[in-house]
Scaffold this motif. Structure first.
Motif, PDB file in Angstrom:
ATOM      1  N   GLY A 187      54.962  74.881  38.860  1.00 46.24           N
ATOM      2  CA  GLY A 187      53.420  74.780  38.416  1.00 46.24           C
ATOM      3  C   GLY A 187      53.564  76.159  37.324  1.00 46.24           C
ATOM      4  N   LEU A 188      54.650  76.832  37.021  1.00 48.79           N
ATOM      5  CA  LEU A 188      54.391  77.836  36.046  1.00 48.79           C
ATOM      6  C   LEU A 188      54.476  77.318  34.751  1.00 48.79           C
ATOM      7  N   ASN A 189      53.924  78.020  33.819  1.00 46.71           N
ATOM      8  CA  ASN A 189      53.722  77.653  32.177  1.00 46.71           C
ATOM      9  C   ASN A 189      54.920  78.353  31.466  1.00 46.71           C
ATOM     10  N   ASP A 190      55.276  79.604  31.740  1.00 44.14           N
ATOM     11  CA  ASP A 190      56.103  80.242  30.989  1.00 44.14           C
ATOM     12  C   ASP A 190      57.671  79.724  31.507  1.00 44.14           C
ATOM     13  N   PRO A 191      58.256  79.269  30.520  1.00 40.36           N
ATOM     14  CA  PRO A 191      59.782  78.800  30.567  1.00 40.36           C
ATOM     15  C   PRO A 191      60.563  80.044  31.283  1.00 40.36           C
ATOM     16  N   PHE A 192      60.530  81.018  30.747  1.00 36.50           N
ATOM     17  CA  PHE A 192      61.191  82.161  31.396  1.00 36.50           C
ATOM     18  C   PHE A 192      61.072  82.350  32.788  1.00 36.50           C
ATOM     19  N   SER A 193      59.580  82.232  33.044  1.00 31.51           N
ATOM     20  CA  SER A 193      59.398  82.485  34.407  1.00 31.51           C
ATOM     21  C   SER A 193      59.944  81.416  35.298  1.00 31.51           C
ATOM     22  N   PHE A 194      59.718  80.274  34.703  1.00 29.80           N
ATOM     23  CA  PHE A 194      60.164  78.963  35.420  1.00 29.80           C
ATOM     24  C   PHE A 194      61.670  79.176  35.880  1.00 29.80           C
ATOM     25  N   ILE A 195      62.655  79.453  34.788  1.00 30.22           N
ATOM     26  CA  ILE A 195      63.908  79.342  34.824  1.00 30.22           C
ATOM     27  C   ILE A 195      64.178  80.793  36.038  1.00 30.22           C
ATOM     28  N   MET A 196      63.525  81.812  35.931  1.00 28.50           N
ATOM     29  CA  MET A 196      63.788  82.965  36.918  1.00 28.50           C
ATOM     30  C   MET A 196      63.738  82.629  38.337  1.00 28.50           C
ATOM     31  N   THR A 197      62.215  81.936  38.291  1.00 30.01           N
ATOM     32  CA  THR A 197      61.925  81.493  39.772  1.00 30.01           C
ATOM     33  C   THR A 197      62.893  80.485  40.320  1.00 30.01           C
ATOM     34  N   PHE A 198      63.067  79.412  39.646  1.00 33.12           N
ATOM     35  CA  PHE A 198      63.912  78.370  40.008  1.00 33.12           C
ATOM     36  C   PHE A 198      65.341  78.856  40.486  1.00 33.12           C
ATOM     37  N   PHE A 199      66.051  79.776  39.760  1.00 33.62           N
ATOM     38  CA  PHE A 199      67.387  80.337  40.162  1.00 33.62           C
ATOM     39  C   PHE A 199      67.318  81.221  41.510  1.00 33.62           C
ATOM     40  N   ALA A 200      66.081  81.806  41.391  1.00 32.21           N
ATOM     41  CA  ALA A 200      65.725  82.620  42.630  1.00 32.21           C
ATOM     42  C   ALA A 200      65.658  81.966  43.721  1.00 32.21           C
ATOM     43  N   ALA A 201      64.765  81.034  43.575  1.00 35.51           N
ATOM     44  CA  ALA A 201      64.667  80.061  44.850  1.00 35.51           C
ATOM     45  C   ALA A 201      65.885  79.211  45.355  1.00 35.51           C
ATOM     46  N   SER A 202      66.835  78.740  44.145  1.00 36.90           N
ATOM     47  CA  SER A 202      67.987  78.223  44.537  1.00 36.90           C
ATOM     48  C   SER A 202      68.932  78.951  45.128  1.00 36.90           C
ATOM     49  N   PHE A 203      68.984  80.410  44.985  1.00 35.82           N
ATOM     50  CA  PHE A 203      69.718  81.570  45.657  1.00 35.82           C
ATOM     51  C   PHE A 203      69.256  81.536  47.079  1.00 35.82           C
ATOM     52  N   ILE A 204      67.909  81.763  47.209  1.00 33.36           N
ATOM     53  CA  ILE A 204      67.618  81.965  48.605  1.00 33.36           C
ATOM     54  C   ILE A 204      67.767  80.663  49.492  1.00 33.36           C
TER      55      ILE A 204
END
Length: 79
Positions: A32-49
Motif C-alpha cells: 500500500g506504500l506509494n514511495d518505491p524506496f519505502s516499499f523496498i525497505m519494508t518488503f525486505f524487512a518483512a521478509s527477514f522477519i
C-alpha cells in the motif's frame, strides 16, 4: 520444574508465530506504500522477519520432538 522446559518451548513457538503473523501483515502493508524506496525497505524487512520467525519456530519444534523421542520408552524396553 520438570515441565518448565516444555512451557518455555511452547511459549517460544507462540512468540515466533506471532512475529510470523506480524511479518505477513507488514508485507501486505508494504504493497500500500506509494514511495518505491519505502516499499523496498519494508518488503525486505518483512521478509527477514518472516524468515527468522519460521526458522525459530522450526528449531523449537525440532528440539521438542527430539526430547520427546528421547524420553519416550522404546518398544524394546517395554517387552
Amino acid at each position: 520444574m520438570k515441565y518448565m522446559w516444555w512451557t518455555v518451548q511452547v511459549l517460544c513457538i507462540l512468540i515466533s508465530l506471532f512475529f510470523l503473523v506480524f511479518g505477513v501483515d507488514l508485507i501486505r502493508g508494504a504493497y500500500g506504500l506509494n514511495d518505491p524506496f519505502s516499499f523496498i525497505m519494508t518488503f525486505f524487512a518483512a521478509s527477514f522477519i518472516i524468515l527468522i520467525s519460521l526458522t525459530l519456530a522450526l528449531v523449537f519444534m525440532i528440539k521438542m520432538i527430539r526430547v520427546y523421542r528421547h524420553l519416550r520408552p522404546s518398544q524394546a524396553q517395554e517387552e
